[in-house]
Design a protein around this motif. Sequence first.
Motif, PDB file in Angstrom:
ATOM      1  N   PRO A   1       0.837  -1.199   0.000  1.00 32.00           N
ATOM      2  CA  PRO A   1       0.000   0.000   0.000  1.00 32.00           C
ATOM      3  C   PRO A   1       0.875   1.254   0.000  1.00 32.00           C
ATOM      4  N   VAL A   2       0.401   2.312  -0.609  1.00 32.51           N
ATOM      5  CA  VAL A   2       1.164   3.560  -0.552  1.00 32.51           C
ATOM      6  C   VAL A   2       1.165   4.035   0.904  1.00 32.51           C
ATOM      7  N   SER A   3       2.241   4.743   1.269  1.00 37.87           N
ATOM      8  CA  SER A   3       2.348   5.191   2.653  1.00 37.87           C
ATOM      9  C   SER A   3       1.264   6.240   2.957  1.00 37.87           C
ATOM     10  N   PHE A   4       0.917   6.369   4.192  1.00 39.39           N
ATOM     11  CA  PHE A   4      -0.138   7.319   4.571  1.00 39.39           C
ATOM     12  C   PHE A   4       0.137   7.798   5.996  1.00 39.39           C
ATOM     13  N   LYS A   5      -0.546   8.871   6.358  1.00 36.55           N
ATOM     14  CA  LYS A   5      -0.312   9.418   7.697  1.00 36.55           C
ATOM     15  C   LYS A   5      -1.248   8.750   8.706  1.00 36.55           C
ATOM     16  N   CYS A   6      -0.685   8.426   9.883  1.00 39.11           N
ATOM     17  CA  CYS A   6      -1.536   7.960  10.975  1.00 39.11           C
ATOM     18  C   CYS A   6      -0.819   8.273  12.282  1.00 39.11           C
ATOM     19  N   ASN A   7      -1.515   8.148  13.362  1.00 36.53           N
ATOM     20  CA  ASN A   7      -0.902   8.431  14.668  1.00 36.53           C
ATOM     21  C   ASN A   7      -0.667   7.128  15.419  1.00 36.53           C
ATOM     22  N   ILE A   8       0.587   6.953  15.857  1.00 36.92           N
ATOM     23  CA  ILE A   8       0.885   5.753  16.650  1.00 36.92           C
ATOM     24  C   ILE A   8       1.052   6.241  18.088  1.00 36.92           C
ATOM     25  N   VAL A   9       0.129   5.856  18.931  1.00 41.10           N
ATOM     26  CA  VAL A   9       0.102   6.428  20.287  1.00 41.10           C
ATOM     27  C   VAL A   9       0.258   5.310  21.318  1.00 41.10           C
ATOM     28  N   PRO A  10       1.125   5.543  22.348  1.00 40.65           N
ATOM     29  CA  PRO A  10       1.278   4.485  23.364  1.00 40.65           C
ATOM     30  C   PRO A  10      -0.048   4.240  24.086  1.00 40.65           C
ATOM     31  N   ARG A  11      -0.299   2.998  24.429  1.00 45.37           N
ATOM     32  CA  ARG A  11      -1.578   2.672  25.082  1.00 45.37           C
ATOM     33  C   ARG A  11      -1.565   3.024  26.563  1.00 45.37           C
ATOM     34  N   SER A  12      -0.367   3.067  27.149  1.00 41.09           N
ATOM     35  CA  SER A  12      -0.305   3.480  28.557  1.00 41.09           C
ATOM     36  C   SER A  12       1.072   4.084  28.824  1.00 41.09           C
ATOM     37  N   GLU A  13       1.194   4.734  29.955  1.00 40.22           N
ATOM     38  CA  GLU A  13       2.451   5.463  30.230  1.00 40.22           C
ATOM     39  C   GLU A  13       3.632   4.538  30.466  1.00 40.22           C
TER      40      GLU A  13
END
Length: 646
Positions: free
Chosen positions: A602-614
């Motif tokens: 797939p072509v690259s795309f923007k997304c947010n990778i966010v930690p699930r907890s501290e």
Amino acid sequence: MNSPSVLPTCDEQVKMLYERLEGMSEAWSYAVIRPDLPTVPVVATAPQASQGLSRKSTLIHTSTSLPALPFHFNMESLLVGPWKTVALVVLVALAIRISFKPKRNLPPGPKGLPVLGNVFQLPKTQQFHRLTEWKEEFGMTFKLQSNPTFIIHVGPVFSLNLAGQTMVVLNSHKVAGDLLDRRSTIYSDRPRSGLIGVLSYDGSGSHLQSIYRFIMVGEILSRYLAIPFCGYGDLWRKMRKAAHEGLNIRASEVYQPLQEKEAAILVDNMLKDPNSWDDQLQRSAASTVLTAVYGMESIKSKDDPLVAQINDFGQRVTRAALPGAYLVEIFPVMRYLPEALAPWKKEGNEWFRKDTAMFKALLDEAHNKNAGQVKPSFVATLIERKSGQLSTTEAAWLAGQLFAAGFETTAGALTVFILAMRLYPNVMKRAQAEIDAVVGRDRLPTFEDRDHLPYIRAIVKEVLRWRPGVPLGVPRRAMKDDFYEGYFIPEGSLVMANIWAMNHDPAMFPDHDEFRPERFLDETGTVDVVPADTRNQGHFSFGFGRRICVGLNLANQALFIDIASLLWAANIEPAYDETGAEIIPSRTEFVDKGVVVVHSRPVSFKCNIVPRSEDVTAVLEVAKTKFTTIVSGVLLSYRQQEEEEE
Ligand code: HEM
């Protein structure tokens, strides 16, 4: 057999039949000469069917340009009245012709131009879509209602004429299994110097790509030492044996601690620099394959000089295969010119020497590094076992090619996973719930959890099924003339497995374009359900028969641990554009990479990778160091086990 209530008279039938026979193909005539049948049912089929109807299976045929004959034609009627002599002459002539000259119908296919054939009909990229459309067009199976024993398969195989080169495309797992698995002595070769790849037309009307040949790539740049393109013979057998020894399901387990460590590094890096997630996936895939193949330390960046060097090789091969890159592809006789008269040949030979030196240096380094150390790697196994008595050059090329074949495919599959999580957040939630229940929040998942994480296992299968990384497989070459279901497949044909079409076969995978891992689980959600004929994989993305992907265990392991670790640590959430609108990635845009073998991601795309907890980062730090020490222990126990078995 019941006839329709209103039938034309016998004479009318004969008259109509002869009118229709005039100017029509022979296949039509077969219908008339099946004396073993009391009546010949006549129905309409698509016009294309005529090209592939075989003598054996042809019962019926007419053209859609004519209405179907609305009756069952009675053979007896031919042989009465004034038509008797004519009919007999026709029948005898046809019978003689058919008996003495077996019909060699290629599988059906789209009508092309004289000489150039279907050259203009293939798009430049995503050819698998066009081939799959043709599968629909030619993918017909006829079953006579009146006589169900006669089934005519007109479909799952079709052929193209690429300027004289026959390309046979296999579109169902049944056909691929019949030919690539069960007739593997005929279909395990790769095209050598001859046409390879797909001719294509860019659609703008201005640019006809010329013929891809394999002389520069196969003969000169790699001297057929690159296992994926190596012909079916002794060298391939030796290499394949060695590769199998180091990468079979059991041997691959030895790389699991390395892969766990790489997964921890991947997740850590992605959380530290979420915008570079795609680069991180590529770095991680490169690192996993390099550490497994050569026993190296983790690669720090996807632009690491070593990765760049090996990639450079790949790109050179790709460039060399580009249409028009070398005249020798168009005038093969030029390959016999001496270097003095052929600078391109000199350059190619030079590159072969340099690449061989690079692969040998890597091998030596791995050898020296491994000397006295207990570090699992493919090369260590290769050296230790002197697998198949490969020469140093052969062993060096084999190891280098594993990296080349394994890196982009694995990275591409991980990109598919991120895409699927963005488009199917419910799948992500369900997977995280499973991981939390089994693993908890104090540690990362490991391979020991694999048996207890059926939904993650199902995600791995669905990633590979939904968007296969090599949608048309790696081309095969028919080593001798063959017949399949009455179709003729001439020696030298390029044979392509349309993996995309098989993975999206609605009969096998209902709602095939949806990402639905549940399809691989029973109703309790705990037991794997793997469709038959998929070699326990659930899809066809690793290919078939003797040339099935030799790195599939390594790939399955990498995908499992990377996916489980990512989902344990992070949420994959939408990104937003300047206007605040959610960026929705395309589910249909792909980057086609490579020419000889088209990798697709797939072509690259923007997304947010966010930690699930501290506390995720703290757990990751511990994991990264812990796994390093485990590695040696695992290898030791693996070797001990092996020694005991021997
Ligand atoms: C998701 C990851 C991967 C996918 C989808 C994939 C797919 C494929 C496919 C479709 C083929 C051609 C099979 C055929 O002709 O029927 C192939 C061949 C091959 N793959 Fe993979 N592959 C993957 C990962 C790997 C890895 C990790 C390695 C090495 C460590 C590897 C090494 C090879 C080699 C050496 C061949 C050539 C085998 C031969 O011609 O005998 N692949 N792969």
